[in-house]
Design a protein around this motif. Sequence first.
Motif, PDB file in Angstrom:
ATOM      1  N   SER A  26     -27.302 -67.102   2.438  1.00 41.10           N
ATOM      2  CA  SER A  26     -27.878 -68.200   3.215  1.00 41.10           C
ATOM      3  C   SER A  26     -28.177 -69.395   2.332  1.00 41.10           C
ATOM      4  O   SER A  26     -27.928 -70.550   2.710  1.00 41.10           O
ATOM      5  N   MET A  60     -21.596 -60.436  19.425  1.00 39.70           N
ATOM      6  CA  MET A  60     -22.646 -59.461  19.106  1.00 39.70           C
ATOM      7  C   MET A  60     -22.985 -58.527  20.265  1.00 39.70           C
ATOM      8  O   MET A  60     -23.201 -57.331  20.040  1.00 39.70           O
ATOM      9  N   PRO A 122     -24.551 -60.876  10.636  1.00 40.73           N
ATOM     10  CA  PRO A 122     -25.648 -60.451  11.515  1.00 40.73           C
ATOM     11  C   PRO A 122     -25.557 -58.977  11.904  1.00 40.73           C
ATOM     12  O   PRO A 122     -26.599 -58.319  12.082  1.00 40.73           O
ATOM     13  N   ARG A 125     -26.996 -57.006   8.995  1.00 39.88           N
ATOM     14  CA  ARG A 125     -28.455 -57.147   8.932  1.00 39.88           C
ATOM     15  C   ARG A 125     -29.140 -56.406  10.084  1.00 39.88           C
ATOM     16  O   ARG A 125     -30.223 -55.846   9.913  1.00 39.88           O
ATOM     17  N   TYR A 126     -28.516 -56.404  11.264  1.00 38.92           N
ATOM     18  CA  TYR A 126     -29.094 -55.677  12.389  1.00 38.92           C
ATOM     19  C   TYR A 126     -29.107 -54.172  12.130  1.00 38.92           C
ATOM     20  O   TYR A 126     -30.121 -53.497  12.390  1.00 38.92           O
ATOM     21  N   LEU A 355     -32.041 -59.373  16.843  1.00 35.18           N
ATOM     22  CA  LEU A 355     -30.743 -59.986  17.119  1.00 35.18           C
ATOM     23  C   LEU A 355     -30.897 -61.429  17.592  1.00 35.18           C
ATOM     24  O   LEU A 355     -30.111 -62.311  17.215  1.00 35.18           O
ATOM     25  N   GLU A 358     -31.486 -63.649  14.621  1.00 36.69           N
ATOM     26  CA  GLU A 358     -30.254 -63.890  13.868  1.00 36.69           C
ATOM     27  C   GLU A 358     -29.344 -64.875  14.603  1.00 36.69           C
ATOM     28  O   GLU A 358     -28.773 -65.793  13.992  1.00 36.69           O
ATOM     29  N   LEU A 359     -29.193 -64.709  15.895  1.00 36.20           N
ATOM     30  CA  LEU A 359     -28.327 -65.590  16.672  1.00 36.20           C
ATOM     31  C   LEU A 359     -28.889 -67.012  16.747  1.00 36.20           C
ATOM     32  O   LEU A 359     -28.132 -67.992  16.725  1.00 36.20           O
ATOM     33  N   LEU A 362     -28.000 -68.821  13.630  1.00 37.83           N
ATOM     34  CA  LEU A 362     -26.606 -69.267  13.646  1.00 37.83           C
ATOM     35  C   LEU A 362     -26.425 -70.491  14.541  1.00 37.83           C
ATOM     36  O   LEU A 362     -25.687 -71.423  14.200  1.00 37.83           O
TER      37      LEU A 362
END
Length: 439
Positions: A26, A60, A122, A125-126, A355, A358-359, A362
């Motif tokens: 990141s 996802m 993602p 990480r999830y 989630l 994370e989304l 993005l």
Amino acid sequence: MEKTGKTISIFEKLALSCDSFTAGYSCLLVLFFIPYAAQYTYVAVLGVLPLACVLPFAVMPILYAVIHRADTLLFGRYHLVMPLSGFASALFFVFVWSASAVNARGACFIAFGATLFAATAPLYRYCAFSVRARLSGENVIGGSRVSAVFAAVGAATAIGAFVGFYYYDAGSAFVNTAYVLGAACILLALFQYLATYYGIPRLGGKRVQPIKTVFRTLFAGMDGRVFACVLLFDAAFFAAAALATYACVVLGLGMYTGVISAATLVVGYAAVAATLWKKPLRKRSKLYVVAFVCTFAGAALTIAALTVKLDSRIITAMLAAGAALIGAGGGAALRQTRIKLVAVKPDITSGIAFLLVELTMLAAMAIALAIGAAAVAVFVATESVYAVAGGFGVAAALSVAAVGIAAHKSVRTYRPLEVTYEPYAEITEERDARKPEQS
């Protein structure tokens, strides 16, 4: 015997937090991607990449359904996907930084790598969060100190490796730094997999959910104002942070000055994030005030450095101070994102909340890339620093819009129903209540 048990506990904590090292990904993307893309004049590619950041909103839910549909008795529900997605994200991350000349091959590397990296990172990480939550009780609102240390080491590795490689060979500094981060993340993902493989119970059977149902589970029922608030704050931070390093380049101060701004930005972010990392969920969070003041002030200070003719040392100091303020605003903004999105709708679970976080990151990055692409395109066409100053102006405007939404009385949040991984006692009260509360 007691010492052995303590050693095992420390070993497990280290293994469970390895994915936090991806903060290095990141850091490199946010702080150096626009100077990297502008160096090879891939303005068109830079303008297309926001689509790559939005694509995971469609991908996802499908991957989520596939993970939970598989018969996981042999590997565990997340343990097979976790290392595979970790390896894939590292590989595609290296692809992003593999352009070495202005040609179609380099453009394809950037576009292809960024698209697949946005889908696999993602997912990794999830899966890592799901394993960590079940074995250590870590919650989606906060994180462990070990995770924070891994994140700090990842960011420091990204900046330190780039400085070293830039001094050795400026032309290959980006890709060599990507190699270091990618290799480290692969090794840590493998270590995380092996160290936790026997710790989590195997979940037999299939959890079949139609794709349509999964989309509803993730996105249906969200409060639009809450989502817009956190999205705009994050987008303002990412846009200002992404242009902070580029501002040093367009002023002719060189990449080393850009690294100074990047380092001060990370320090500002870490200072605020460390202060707020255990802040609990409250009815009325005032973090948006900190995020707004710091982001707006940092953008304004950078605009002044870009537009006012002063001594180069004073401009460098102004850029560094502006970057530090932007980083501090980002620490508050991303902390608010976790607090808000964990209760953005009723019936939300910890996994779904993670989630969504994370989304949202993005989506914010997509907006920041669009702003950066426009600033770079105008600067290339006019060679005027006012183009970059305009990018910071847009970031400041986003923070103004975000604070307007955050202060609106109709913005509501909900108490999360699943509290297994939430340590705060106040969240467990009235867990069955469906009535939304004022945020």
